[in-house]
Design an enzyme around this catalytic site. Structure first.
Site, PDB file in Angstrom:
ATOM      1  N   ASP A 117      -1.345  -8.433   0.596  1.00 15.10           N
ATOM      2  CA  ASP A 117      -0.065  -8.435  -0.116  1.00 15.10           C
ATOM      3  C   ASP A 117       0.353  -9.861  -0.453  1.00 15.10           C
ATOM      4  O   ASP A 117       0.759 -10.165  -1.577  1.00 15.10           O
ATOM      5  CB  ASP A 117       1.036  -7.780   0.737  1.00 15.10           C
ATOM      6  CG  ASP A 117       0.858  -6.268   0.868  1.00 15.10           C
ATOM      7  OD1 ASP A 117      -0.221  -5.760   0.510  1.00 15.10           O
ATOM      8  OD2 ASP A 117       1.786  -5.596   1.343  1.00 15.10           O
TER       9      ASP A 117
ATOM     10  N   GLY B  15       0.819  -1.196   0.000  1.00 17.44           N
ATOM     11  CA  GLY B  15       0.000   0.000   0.000  1.00 17.44           C
ATOM     12  C   GLY B  15       0.856   1.251   0.000  1.00 17.44           C
ATOM     13  O   GLY B  15       1.970   1.256   0.523  1.00 17.44           O
ATOM     14  N   SER B  16       0.349   2.339  -0.588  1.00 16.50           N
ATOM     15  CA  SER B  16       1.043   3.620  -0.509  1.00 16.50           C
ATOM     16  C   SER B  16       0.827   4.234   0.882  1.00 16.50           C
ATOM     17  O   SER B  16       0.057   3.726   1.693  1.00 16.50           O
ATOM     18  CB  SER B  16       0.526   4.562  -1.590  1.00 16.50           C
ATOM     19  OG  SER B  16       0.906   4.084  -2.862  1.00 16.50           O
ATOM     20  N   GLY B  17       1.527   5.341   1.137  1.00 15.78           N
ATOM     21  CA  GLY B  17       1.410   6.000   2.434  1.00 15.78           C
ATOM     22  C   GLY B  17       2.585   5.716   3.342  1.00 15.78           C
ATOM     23  O   GLY B  17       2.606   6.170   4.490  1.00 15.78           O
ATOM     24  N   HIS B  18       3.568   4.944   2.834  1.00  7.69           N
ATOM     25  CA  HIS B  18       4.751   4.604   3.635  1.00  7.69           C
ATOM     26  C   HIS B  18       6.014   5.199   3.032  1.00  7.69           C
ATOM     27  O   HIS B  18       7.120   4.728   3.311  1.00  7.69           O
ATOM     28  CB  HIS B  18       4.904   3.086   3.724  1.00  7.69           C
ATOM     29  CG  HIS B  18       3.680   2.376   4.184  1.00  7.69           C
ATOM     30  ND1 HIS B  18       3.102   2.633   5.402  1.00  7.69           N
ATOM     31  CD2 HIS B  18       2.910   1.426   3.593  1.00  7.69           C
ATOM     32  CE1 HIS B  18       2.022   1.866   5.545  1.00  7.69           C
ATOM     33  NE2 HIS B  18       1.884   1.129   4.459  1.00  7.69           N
TER      34      HIS B  18
ATOM     35  N   LYS C 142       5.864  -7.786   2.460  1.00 14.61           N
ATOM     36  CA  LYS C 142       5.546  -7.567   3.875  1.00 14.61           C
ATOM     37  C   LYS C 142       4.347  -8.444   4.248  1.00 14.61           C
ATOM     38  O   LYS C 142       3.416  -8.609   3.460  1.00 14.61           O
ATOM     39  CB  LYS C 142       5.221  -6.092   4.134  1.00 14.61           C
ATOM     40  CG  LYS C 142       6.376  -5.149   3.779  1.00 14.61           C
ATOM     41  CD  LYS C 142       6.209  -3.744   4.338  1.00 14.61           C
ATOM     42  CE  LYS C 142       4.950  -3.036   3.888  1.00 14.61           C
ATOM     43  NZ  LYS C 142       4.789  -2.947   2.412  1.00 14.61           N
TER      44      LYS C 142
ATOM     45  N   HIS D 272      -0.310   1.037   9.647  1.00 13.57           N
ATOM     46  CA  HIS D 272      -1.582   1.533   9.118  1.00 13.57           C
ATOM     47  C   HIS D 272      -2.461   2.012  10.263  1.00 13.57           C
ATOM     48  O   HIS D 272      -3.673   2.162  10.105  1.00 13.57           O
ATOM     49  CB  HIS D 272      -2.317   0.433   8.357  1.00 13.57           C
ATOM     50  CG  HIS D 272      -1.450  -0.318   7.419  1.00 13.57           C
ATOM     51  ND1 HIS D 272      -0.797  -1.477   7.768  1.00 13.57           N
ATOM     52  CD2 HIS D 272      -1.091  -0.041   6.149  1.00 13.57           C
ATOM     53  CE1 HIS D 272      -0.083  -1.897   6.729  1.00 13.57           C
ATOM     54  NE2 HIS D 272      -0.233  -1.038   5.744  1.00 13.57           N
TER      55      HIS D 272
END
Lengths: 333, 333
Positions: free
Chosen positions: A110, A54-57, A105, A219
């Site tokens: 994922d 996921g994006s945001g990291h 991860k 998250h």
């Protein structure tokens, strides 16, 4: 919600577009399906190393695409797994004939989507191996996870395995190396504030003015305990104890120590926490051979930090020291 | 106040202690008086380059000490000028017989204390020149400033002038180069949230849930205007217009574009803002020759960003591309 964005649903692509324009010498952005690949991919005869999530990291993972680290990264929507077609396309784009390693991860979506992509690629004649990173000692199962979550060790694995791939190691040996890194790394995170997903518009959880959360996920998943805010020294002691006692790390061990910011915590505080971690390691007879301090695996605008310790030997340290040239991590080139 | 600190009055030294332990191959920390110096100082025959200012803007300045940038940095307390004895000691520590250049941000206290230190060093036989950076187009005078504030161009000046010093340029020529960089750079900042000085324990100012401040200073000084929160595109347009029209930058100009985070704004948003800035430059016929995106001159835990454009030519670009090896900026080594 206060963010520097336009349409909340287009934040990921808007950001990646700026990212690719900032680093054209290192990366290319492919948009249909969406992935980021090193500018000179595929490198013939080299195993490709691919990660994603996921994006945001940010900067993880796209910021680690380049020479000596990842060959490609597959960004999902914010906090959402990339789809199998993204991973399949990225894997094919970096295949230089020597196979591809997936670093995944440990989150249920994922795992599932990387597995599906691997099968599609294998059916197309590309050799693919996958290693799952599950280094977070905070909780055994979690909101999006069976088993432990994958966090800070992912960054170290991408650097070390990427260096070995650049040296020309074959796929089975890289697979073993990545397993060794995962087995030798342990992490824990904490939050002073929640984060806000752009498309949701409100914080993922609530914390009181004098509260912190120990063992938080990247998250905003619940951690071990919500507790009154403590001093940096007390927080560091609790985090270090959780990590050190888990492997366990022992007197005489040599480690790579990684103090990571969650996104909204200033460098001043991260270095302060690093100083606390160093003192604890010294007291325990654990030698810090290398270190990394900064925002590398973040959680949008969350304030807080994580500790990762990776037990290292001459092989891991030599690979760590190898040159790396990516937007997010660079030395020796 | 939610921060990863111990004693609020010891935050600066606690953080610098961790910083120095993280980068022993690059820097040494001297504590009485307090300054950070490159590990191999003084370099005989090379002009020393020294900067400094209040802490709370990390990685600036201590994070830019190393090869090809600063020889020493003098950190004051948070948002407080360093004292003359710090600057004097740092200047003497980096003097390799070819003189020392001071790069000073335009704040009244900094100017006064750097001047006093320069006089003390000159009396001791060390040649010292100082260049004042005053690139912030937001306001003409400010809370701590006569004239314009010194902000983002400082980072670019330290890189470019540091590279020229590493090449062996003499003091008068470096002085001229630094003046040229300052004359060619313009910046503006904006905030989505205030910052909190540890020793004060409360935010430096207040912003409503739907408010932002355009033209903010890096200590939370008032800007041009408090206004309702806008989209990234609208914010970028307003910031770019303020910068572009000031020099002014013209069609055909080549620039180094620097999008800087204030400390609590995630990289995802900074790259998004960079994409917006690129589109505006393209529309105006301004070519972005180089770029820098990230947290380099921060304001503790403030959310927001700044834009800096530096009109560049072959000389400035070549010096920008020279190798640099510091904790906060590194390439080519």
């Amino acid at each position: 919600m206060k963010k520097l964005i336009n349409d909340p649903d287009k934040t990921v692509i808007d950001s990646l577009s700026g990212f690719a324009q900032a680093h054209p010498e290192l990366v290319k952005l492919c948009t249909n399906p969406l992935f980021v690949v090193r500018a000179d991919a595929p490198v013939q005869g080299k195993v490709g190393v691919v990660s994603g999530g996921g994006s945001g990291h940010e900067p993880m993972h796209a910021g680690f695409v380049g020479t000596g680290m990842l060959d490609a990264a597959c960004p999902g929507q914010v906090f959402t797994s990339p789809t199998p077609d993204q991973i399949e396309a990225a894997t094919k784009a970096v295949n230089g004939g020597a196979g591809v390693l997936h670093i995944v991860k440990n989150y249920t979506g994922d795992i599932m989507n990387f597995e599906m992509a691997a099968e599609l690629c294998q059916a197309a004649g590309i050799e693919v191996q996958a290693v799952v990173i599950d280094d977070d000692v905070a909780v055994e199962n979690s909101l999006y996870t069976a088993g432990r979550r994958g966090v800070g060790t992912t960054v170290l694995a991408e650097k070390i395995v990427g260096a070995a791939a650049e040296r020309g190691w074959g796929l089975p040996r890289l697979d073993g190396l990545c397993c060794k890194v995962n087995a030798s790394g342990r992490s824990i995170g904490m939050a002073l504030s929640p984060c806000t997903v752009p498309a949701a518009g409100k914080p993922t959880f609530q914390l009181g003015d004098n509260e912190m959360e120990m063992g938080i996920g990247i998250h905003g998943e619940p951690g071990r305990e919500r507790m009154p805010l403590k001093s940096a020294r007390e927080i560091a002691a609790q985090m270090a104890e959780a990590v050190l006692s888990d492997l366990p790390f022992r007197t005489g061990d040599s480690v790579i120590a990684f103090v990571n910011g969650m996104g909204a915590t200033p460098l001043m505080e991260l270095y302060l926490m690093y100083g606390e971690l160093r003192a604890i390691c010294r007291d325990r007879g654990v030698a810090v051979a290398r270190s990394l301090v900064g925002n590398y695996i973040t959680s949008l605008d969350m304030a807080g930090c994580s500790f990762t310790l990776l037990r290292s030997d001459d092989e891991l340290l030599a690979l760590w020291d190898d040159p790396v040239l990516t937007p997010g991590l660079r030395w020796g080139i």
